[in-house]
Design a protein around this motif. Structure first.
Motif, mmCIF file in Angstrom:
data_model
loop_
_atom_site.group_PDB
_atom_site.id
_atom_site.type_symbol
_atom_site.label_atom_id
_atom_site.label_comp_id
_atom_site.label_asym_id
_atom_site.label_seq_id
_atom_site.Cartn_x
_atom_site.Cartn_y
_atom_site.Cartn_z
ATOM 1 N N TYR A 141 51.462 67.725 70.523
ATOM 2 C CA TYR A 141 50.116 67.309 70.929
ATOM 3 C C TYR A 141 49.331 66.723 69.759
ATOM 4 C CZ TYR A 141 50.954 70.965 74.430
ATOM 5 O OH TYR A 141 51.471 71.781 75.367
ATOM 6 N N PRO A 142 49.793 65.692 69.114
ATOM 7 C CA PRO A 142 48.994 65.141 68.029
ATOM 8 C C PRO A 142 47.763 64.419 68.572
ATOM 9 C CG PRO A 142 50.828 63.718 68.459
ATOM 10 C CD PRO A 142 50.972 64.890 69.388
ATOM 11 N N SER B 295 41.849 66.001 70.578
ATOM 12 C CA SER B 295 42.030 66.556 71.902
ATOM 13 C C SER B 295 40.989 67.622 72.149
ATOM 14 C CB SER B 295 43.425 67.161 72.010
ATOM 15 O OG SER B 295 43.527 67.964 73.154
ATOM 16 N N ARG B 296 40.581 67.734 73.377
ATOM 17 C CA ARG B 296 39.684 68.823 73.735
ATOM 18 C C ARG B 296 40.446 70.143 73.798
ATOM 19 N NH1 ARG B 296 38.670 64.734 77.293
ATOM 20 N NH2 ARG B 296 36.562 63.901 77.346
ATOM 21 N N VAL B 297 41.757 70.003 73.902
ATOM 22 C CA VAL B 297 42.566 71.174 74.218
ATOM 23 C C VAL B 297 43.096 71.829 72.960
ATOM 24 C CG1 VAL B 297 44.534 71.974 75.530
ATOM 25 C CG2 VAL B 297 43.173 70.037 76.350
ATOM 26 N N HIS B 298 43.487 71.006 72.015
ATOM 27 C CA HIS B 298 44.085 71.532 70.796
ATOM 28 C C HIS B 298 43.311 71.022 69.614
ATOM 29 C CE1 HIS B 298 47.484 72.842 73.109
ATOM 30 N NE2 HIS B 298 47.400 71.695 73.721
ATOM 31 N N LYS C 211 22.799 72.610 67.189
ATOM 32 C CA LYS C 211 23.565 73.154 68.319
ATOM 33 C C LYS C 211 23.335 74.659 68.460
ATOM 34 C CE LYS C 211 27.436 70.004 68.915
ATOM 35 N NZ LYS C 211 28.878 69.820 68.748
#
Lengths: 976, 302
Positions: free
Chosen positions: A25-26, A29-32, A248
């Motif tokens: 998964y390079p 990414s929102r996931v990694h 934030k």
């Protein structure tokens, strides 16, 4: 469907990919959180080649960390070095860098433009005609080194050390050059700081004894900025990301900026004050907090030097704290919200609301001023002084979410062979007696001071610095640089052409960020880190088994790095060691041989960076290998309140304590891994060193101020003739309405363009495409009044020295009655000279006595070069060089040049062309003399017969004896 | 199971979540591993997630059916409460599943009360911010066929497995509890009615472009090209009773799907079923009104 089986298959696929050295998964990414290549695979990283699209062609890289050299943030970069061609293909962020954390602004990746710039200087050049005539010949490094070294050697042999001067812009390094100048025994360190940040620094210095702030934005409850830190500023990228984190997390952002900057657009409270009125606002907030008892009484009681103030400032040595509080209240009684509103033009109710917000922050108030108003106004140093008053009232100093002093969030390690010598003579061109409290060198006055002094600067280095363009009054600089009786030899060390290099005798090509070694550390959060800049192609080749000992072997052309240059130059200055200089550049490991860059940094990393040897050993690396691999190391995190740390018992021996509570000890100072620097304090009468300050019965570290406390009242300011400024106060700016004629208005020139960085980035095509001009911000009401019909129309802006012609930008983003023009852009090269084509206009320089004219012949536009992109340059307007028309305005206390200008603006006249500049340097001399009258010189005010308070910081501190005011006339040929 | 506790398929969830990102070469390998057939292309991604079904909690649980707003704020707050800095789009389904997987990964090294706390956070994440909309979205992605259908099916089943482990809940997520219902334009006026029809939380139904296209084609109506509200306004303008009837049928189908999930999700599914049922009933009632009155609804400016 067996989900467990699917899960197992994905796990197996991950393991297999990782075993092949690939990343699962390079990409972002929102996931990694795999936004960066994993550091374990930097040596052999595979990406698809974007230029081969739509074919999927794999490219193999070795990723080498370095440090950006564009602004002073020193953000981490990763150079992608193509393993096949051994060329750098791109720069991205270094996720291992604790300050920038993998993120960069536009200037970092644009480094690739700079190193591949078709117009960059690749070989040493020597002038082949009169200075400034634009004719050059290529010379070898040996020829240049021998010539320069010979002149310096002769100066040293004749005890003319102070005729050697090193003039630096943003140094982008810690320790190497100041160590070298100390080794040379030269009081010739000349920084640009007094045209940059001295105003703000002075405000911090007089409170804390440390001259820069390090706000803990990410943990703040309220952030107050007198700056544009979400778009530019020191240290923009590391700070901006933490400001956003703070937001934030719910922090309120208060921005004081006369312009609607990009930063202002993110503010919860945007105040657009009249320029220079900022201290009035802060004092009004302070007055309200004091009157309402909205401050931390315990902190003020324990950590302010209020007793000293009452005793010496008020003549009441027995006053109680409650009496001090009453005095405090009366001191600021006049600073009502109505007063501040009248001064600033910001409504009293708005100010009250802001005051409430600030008071609600408690110890989580992060405040920051760097340049901006602090560098624009007479008395601008009161911006930071009055702003930090708010922190000091709330106890928000070195607290989580508060503001730290820089020294506690910065780590400069002690170098090898620390010079034990100091310059013997005082350089009064840099530190004139008229400005005894100047934070830094009075660099921008040099043309005027040189006019008054006899004798030349025999060897003058401008090191990646461009005073002709950057400083005010650039034509006076040209007059000085072209006068060979004033400047004997001018050596311009620069990666690229500059307006100053045109007037040099040698132009020496220096490396960009991926072509040089440096060590950096900057205050960017509550922690300490070091960053290592390195020539990435050298590191890449060494990874592949080659040995590289000279960066010229891997850099383009004959581009060199400074460290190796200075080592070589020093050896040629003192080839036999007879001058006592060479020893500091000799190897420890191989006595009698030159020190190498590897040994210099390797020794530091081995010996004076706590934790680094262990971290390296854990990975089976030497500390130098570790730094070459990762580029940065975090020395400490959560440093906290150093001032409140108890002094260990081992340092408490045969103590003595004075009436102010300062504690002195016989115990020697423990060896510090940090490089020496900062303030110096005299021992007590029995020779004990100062170790701390007693607070509530305990000996604590305290602050590096004379009193050991936060100095609400400054004894030094009082003793050196500035009693009325000894407590935080408000000085009406030189552009205050009462100082202007009816047809004048203030011009703000201190702001940057977000993607540019002063003189350093003109050779970055990507940045130039985004920002290439600097129009005059003018409010529609003013534009209408002045007959400027629409945006793009030309305006003539008249200053004290002359005028410039600029395009108008009619916008409601500027306060009515004020105009603004960024000092960025307006780069130029004289007709007939080589130079940058992508960022510099070609101009005609005309001179009639001391009348100077500059007019643009050709602006930007396409041109042929080795880079096909240069044929795609669509922009032609490269802005105007307004600084040429600015007179010098030295603040008599801080020494800061007060940049704001009182100007008259009108529609351009027939014949005026965009970019035209006219200046009479006789007038600049007159303005210099007018401002000189504001000073209170050491001769008239020194309380102890010295030129400057001994305790105050100097980058290269001369021997103590040199501080004594000279009895000889100022016409001493050595100006010593 | 570890330490007697359940173990979520972290790797699988992360892999599935990554398909909500624009297609990359790595998706081909993942699709092969997961047996999903041909990996989706950029065009598939654009059609599915940019034009038809937007994978954001704020779109599906927000009163306006649009990105951002209080739902995204609340989801961002959850990220912060979980000790994380919210990403730029905290309510994106990929981010939420990624966060869920991340929480389980974090739990791996924990035990006792700490582990329970993380598990509770993971459960709250799904119940509050995912279950209220993701099943319906995934069902429609699967129904749409194409290269994302297989992925949607597996993801649906993976979430079913997680829901099953948690058991049905009697409590409504706050987003749903606060969401207003579809207004009756005869009572509250026509302004905002068409927009409300397109807000899934008000109707229990996701009206995709595909559904509007189908309605137009099946009834021989002209289909304008534009955003959904524009399309729907012009469909209503042509034949409001017919279009309202067709929309009611969409809502009936949605209600049936929600009902199927009632035993799995409890009150969350029943909420959807009630909303879809009520919307259907209102639209049928409206469709029986005179043509003139209905076309007025469509023309009421918003």
């Amino acid at each position: 469907m067996d989900l467990n089986e699917l899960n197992r298959r994905v796990s197996a696929a991950r393991s297999e990919a990782e075993a092949r050295g690939e990343t699962f998964y390079p990409g972002a990414s929102r996931v990694h959180l795999a936004a960066f290549p994993p550091k374990e695979r930097w040596h052999d990283w595979v990406e698809l080649d974007s230029r081969s699209w739509p074919q999927r062609v794999e490219k193999r890289y070795t990723l080498v960390p370095t440090t950006c050299f564009n602004c002073e943030s020193a953000c981490g970069l990763l150079a992608y070095v193509d393993r096949d061609t051994l060329q750098v293909r791109k720069f991205e962020g270094n996720p291992e860098h604790p300050g920038s954390r993998g993120r960069n602004c536009a200037k970092g990746p644009a480094t690739i433009n700079q190193i591949t710039d078709p117009d960059r200087i690749l070989y040493p050049l020597r002038r082949a005609a009169g200075r400034g005539e634009g004719r050059w010949e290529r010379v070898s490094w040996d020829e240049a080194l021998d010539d320069i070294a010979g002149r310096i050697r002769k100066a040293m042999q004749e005890d003319r050390h102070n005729q050697v001067m090193y003039h630096v812009g943003r140094p982008g390094e810690d320790g190497f050059t100041t160590r070298m100048l100390a080794a040379w025994g030269v009081d010739g360190h000349n920084s640009h700081t007094n045209v940059c940040s001295s105003g703000a620094r002075a405000g911090y210095f007089w409170w804390m004894g440390m001259d820069r702030p390090s706000p803990d934005y990410a943990n703040a409850k309220v952030i107050v900025l007198v700056s544009s830190h979400l778009e530019t500023g020191h240290y923009f990228n590391p700070h901006a990301q933490r400001i956003i984190e703070g937001k934030k997390n719910g922090a309120k952002l208060i921005v004081l900026d006369t312009r609607m900057s990009n930063t202002a657009t993110h503010a919860d409270h945007w105040l657009s004050p009249y320029p220079g009125s900022e201290p009035a606002i802060f004092l009004a907030v302070a007055r309200w907090m004091i009157a309402e008892r909205r401050y931390d009484r315990d902190f003020v009681h324990r950590w302010w030097n209020w007793r000293e103030y009452m005793a010496e400032g008020q003549g009441r040595p027995d006053a109680s704290f409650e009496e001090f509080e009453s005095t405090l209240e009366s001191d600021y009684a006049d600073y009502t919200f109505d007063f501040a509103a009248a001064e600033s033009g910001v409504g009293a109710e708005v100010l009250r609301e802001v005051a409430e917000a600030i008071a609600s922050a408690g110890t989580r108030l992060a405040t920051h001023n760097w340049r901006s108003a602090g560098s624009g106004n007479l008395g601008g140093w009161q911006v930071a002084r009055t702003m930090l008053l708010l922190n000091a009232l709330l106890g928000a100093i070195a607290t989580e979410g508060g503001t730290f002093p820089n020294s506690w969030n910065k780590f400069v390690p002690r170098p090898i062979r620390l010079p034990h010598r100091h310059p013997r003579k005082w350089n009064d061109v840099l530190w004139p007696n008229e400005y005894p409290l100047a934070l830094m060198e009075m660099s921008f006055l040099m043309p005027h001071l040189m006019r008054e002094r006899e004798g030349p600067v025999d060897v003058y280095f401008t090191r990646v610095y461009n005073p002709v363009w950057t400083n005010p009054d650039g034509f006076s600089w040209i007059e000085m640089l072209t006068d060979e009786s004033k400047i004997g030899l001018h050596v311009a060390m620069t990666p690229t052409w500059s307006e100053t290099a045109f007037f040099a005798d040698y132009v020496l090509p220096m490396g960009h960020s991926s072509e040089r070694h440096d060590l950096t550390s900057y205050e960017q959060y509550d922690g300490q880190w070091i960053g290592f800049r390195q020539p990435v192609l050298r590191a890449a080749r060494e990874r592949l088994g080659e040995t590289v000992s000279d960066t010229r072997d891997v850099n383009p052309g004959e581009v060199w790095e400074e460290n190796e240059f200075w080592i070589e130059l020093t050896w040629r200055i003192d080839p036999d060691g007879g001058l006592g200089v060479r020893e500091f550049f000799e190897s420890k490991a191989r006595p009698g041989e030159k020190i190498t860059v590897d040994e210099y940094y390797g020794w530091i990393f081995d010996n004076t960076v706590p934790g680094l040897p262990a971290a390296a050993a854990a990975e089976g690396l030497t500390p130098l290998e570790y730094m070459r691999r990762y580029g940065a190391f975090e020395v400490a995190r959560k440093v906290g309140k150093v001032y409140a740390q108890p002094v260990p018992d081992v340092e408490l021996e045969d103590l003595a304590e004075d009436t102010a509570g300062r504690v002195y000890t016989r115990a020697p100072a423990p060896e510090s891994p940090k490089a020496p620097g900062g303030n110096r304090f005299d021992p007590d009468a029995q020779g004990r060193r100062r170790v701390g300050v007693r607070v509530d019965g305990r000996v604590l570290r305290g602050f590096p101020t004379l009193s050991g406390k936060l100095e609400f009242w400054s004894r030094t300011l009082r003793d050196w003739g500035w009693e009325e400024l000894a407590i935080p106060t408000y000085v009406r700016s030189h552009v205050h309405p009462q100082h202007l004629d009816r047809d004048q208005m203030p011009l703000i020139s201190t702001f940057r363009l977000p993607v540019q960085i002063h003189t350093r980035s003109a050779n970055a095509k990507w940045l130039d495409e985004i920002a290439h001009t600097n129009p005059l911000w003018i409010h529609p009401v003013d534009a209408r009044r002045l007959g400027i019909a629409r945006t793009g129309n030309l305006a003539r802006v008249e200053t004290e020295l002359g005028h410039f012609v600029v395009k108008a930008w009619i916008t409601e983003g500027i306060r009515p009655g004020v105009v603004a023009c960024s000092h960025h852009m307006g780069r130029w090269k004289p007709e007939g000279h080589d130079g940058q084509r992508i960022g510099m206009s070609t101009v005609a320089l005309g001179r009639d006595g001391r009348d100077w004219m500059l007019s643009v012949r050709t602006g930007g536009g396409p041109f042929t070069s080795s880079d096909p992109d240069t044929m795609r340059v669509w922009w032609t307007d490269l802005g105007v060089h307004q600084n040429l028309t600015h007179a010098v305005h030295p603040d008599p206390v801080s020494g800061m040049h007060c940049w704001h200008q009182a100007v008259r603006v009108r529609a351009a006249e027939a014949g005026d062309r965009h970019g035209d500049v006219f200046v009479d340097t006789r007038r600049s001399e007159a303005v210099y003399r007018k401002w000189l009258e504001k000073t209170r010189s050491a001769e008239a005010h020194s309380p102890d017969g010295t030129r400057r308070p001994w305790f105050m910081l100097r980058p290269v501190r001369p021997e103590r004896e040199a501080y004594a005011l000279a009895t000889a006339p100022a016409s001493d040929p050595d100006r010593g | 199971m570890t330490n007697g506790l359940r173990e979520a398929p972290v790797e699988l969830l992360r892999a599935l979540a990554s398909f909500l990102e624009p297609p990359s070469p790595q998706h081909a390998g993942l699709a092969r591993v997961l047996g999903l057939g041909s990996p989706p292309t950029g065009a598939d991604f654009a059609d599915t997630f940019l034009f038809q079904l937007h994978p954001y909690a704020s779109v599906h649980m927000g009163a306006d059916g649009m990105l951002g707003g209080p739902v995204r704020e609340r989801v961002g707050g959850f990220w912060r409460a979980a000790g994380r800095v919210p990403p730029r789009e905290p309510d994106h389904l990929g981010a939420l599943i990624g966060l869920y997987a991340g929480l389980w990964a974090e739990r791996e090294g924990l035990s006792g009360a700490e582990a329970e706390l993380v598990e509770a956070a993971a459960a709250a994440l799904l119940r509050e911010h995912v279950f209220g909309w993701a099943f319906e979205l995934l069902a429609l992605v699967a129904e749409g066929g194409g290269r994302y259908a297989g992925w949607a099916h597996v993801t649906y089943e993976a979430l079913v497995e997680e829901a099953r482990a948690l058991g049905p809940s009697d409590a409504l997520p706050v987003h749903l509890a606060e969401a207003p219902a579809l207004p009756d334009p005869r009572v509250e006026g026509g302004a905002g009615f068409v927009s409300a029809l397109l807000a899934p939380v008000r109707t229990g139904t996701i009206l995709t472009r595909r559904a509007l296209t189908r309605i137009a084609r099946e009834r021989g109506l002209g289909l304008r090209v534009g955003e959904r509200r524009w399309v729907l306004e012009h469909l209503l303008g042509q034949s409001a009773p017919e279009v309202l009837g067709a929309l009611a049928e969409e809502m009936d189908r949605a209600a049936a799907r929600h009902l199927e999930r009632a035993s799995l999700l409890g009150e969350t599914a029943r909420f959807g079923e009630r909303r879809a049922g009520a919307a259907s009933e209102l639209l049928r009632s409206l469709s029986s009104e005179g043509e003139a009155a209905l076309s007025e609804i469509a023309r009421t400016p918003e």
